[in-house]
Enzyme design. Sequence first.
Site, PDB file in Angstrom:
ATOM      1  CB  CYS A 273      -0.982  -0.011   1.164  1.00 46.24           C
ATOM      2  SG  CYS A 273      -0.240   0.108   2.803  1.00 46.24           S
ATOM      3  CG  HIS A 321      -4.584   0.093   3.817  1.00 48.46           C
ATOM      4  ND1 HIS A 321      -3.881  -0.869   3.137  1.00 48.46           N
ATOM      5  CD2 HIS A 321      -5.486   0.592   2.928  1.00 48.46           C
ATOM      6  CE1 HIS A 321      -4.344  -0.965   1.900  1.00 48.46           C
ATOM      7  NE2 HIS A 321      -5.315  -0.079   1.750  1.00 48.46           N
ATOM      8  CG  HIS A 333      -6.736   0.393  -1.686  1.00 51.45           C
ATOM      9  ND1 HIS A 333      -6.972  -0.230  -0.481  1.00 51.45           N
ATOM     10  CD2 HIS A 333      -7.685  -0.104  -2.533  1.00 51.45           C
ATOM     11  CE1 HIS A 333      -8.004  -1.039  -0.581  1.00 51.45           C
ATOM     12  NE2 HIS A 333      -8.463  -0.985  -1.802  1.00 51.45           N
TER      13      HIS A 333
END
Length: 358
Positions: A273, A321, A333
């Site tokens: 990520c 994240h 993402h």
Amino acid sequence: MASHRKPRQRPLSGPAVRTAATTLALAGAATATAFEGVSQAEPRQSPAQVAADVDRLYEEAEAATERYNGAKEKADEAERELTGLRDEAARRTDRLNTARTALGSLAAGQYRSGSLGPAVQLAMAEDPQEYLERAAFLSRTGDRTAAEVASVRAQLDQVAKVREKASGRLADLRGRRDELAETKALVEGRLAGAKRLLAKLTAEERAAYEARSAPSTVTAAGAPAGAVSPAGLRTTTPAPADGSRAARAIAFAHGAIGKPYVWGATGPGSFDCSGLTQAAWRAAGVSLPRTTYTQINAGRRVARDQLAPGDLVFFYSGVTHVGLYIGNGQMIHAPRPGSTVRVAPVDSMPWAGASRPA
């Protein structure tokens, strides 16, 4: 006295013995079966419970991945500094050796010329004026010798300091590598646990689990088709196409859609990520740090209702994240292992914050 004796019990025999033995055997088998059932029976988790456990393991793996990324960044920095210090120590050692050689030659020359006393040398000189000039030169040479000695001493101290610093950096690097190995084992353990849980699901149940985070359909213009705006997010901000840095970052992220998530990866063929957001903004000419918990502080913090395309959006309480906001309540993402870079709603995970790279 015989009337007071306890009557003898007659042992069982024949059919009575067989009946008793059968009864005991059945009872023992029933007991064994009951205990076996208690020790071996394992209640099957429902698909929802498995999904919840898998989600938890993936979240823990991602948190460990970000710790790994941070440790690797510091290990790489320590290795670069160690290499620089070793190069500097080698250069300083070469200069020190050159200075030592020059000092040794100068000292040897002085020793040879100083074997006779000054008065004798003056008396024996064919040209007294030439001797006096040579004596003045030797005096100046003596001053130079003192300066050379001081220089060698200073260089010795500098080389020792550089080597000491390199030794400390080497110890730090070894510690970082140990941390990397431990964190890598933690990540791989969590991912293996998730894989084992998913293996318990049927093909249909696994497909349903995967469908929860299936990529959205993206139009040619870059905006999600039929996107539904989450509460509190503006829906009128289109993805920029003006050549701005944000537009270039989003264009890079769009180009990465479909590439696999690989933990620790920064592209070009795969990403985690924070590796994706770092690479996207690097393509726009902006340098971001490596991890989610450093990227959130790398730019100006923005409120959720003030999001603009290109902003970094962060999730979970540990800021583990990150995605790249593209407008209309959507982001690009890299979700988790086994998935690919994709478009997803911003409200699909617990919100932690947002920042706008400078």
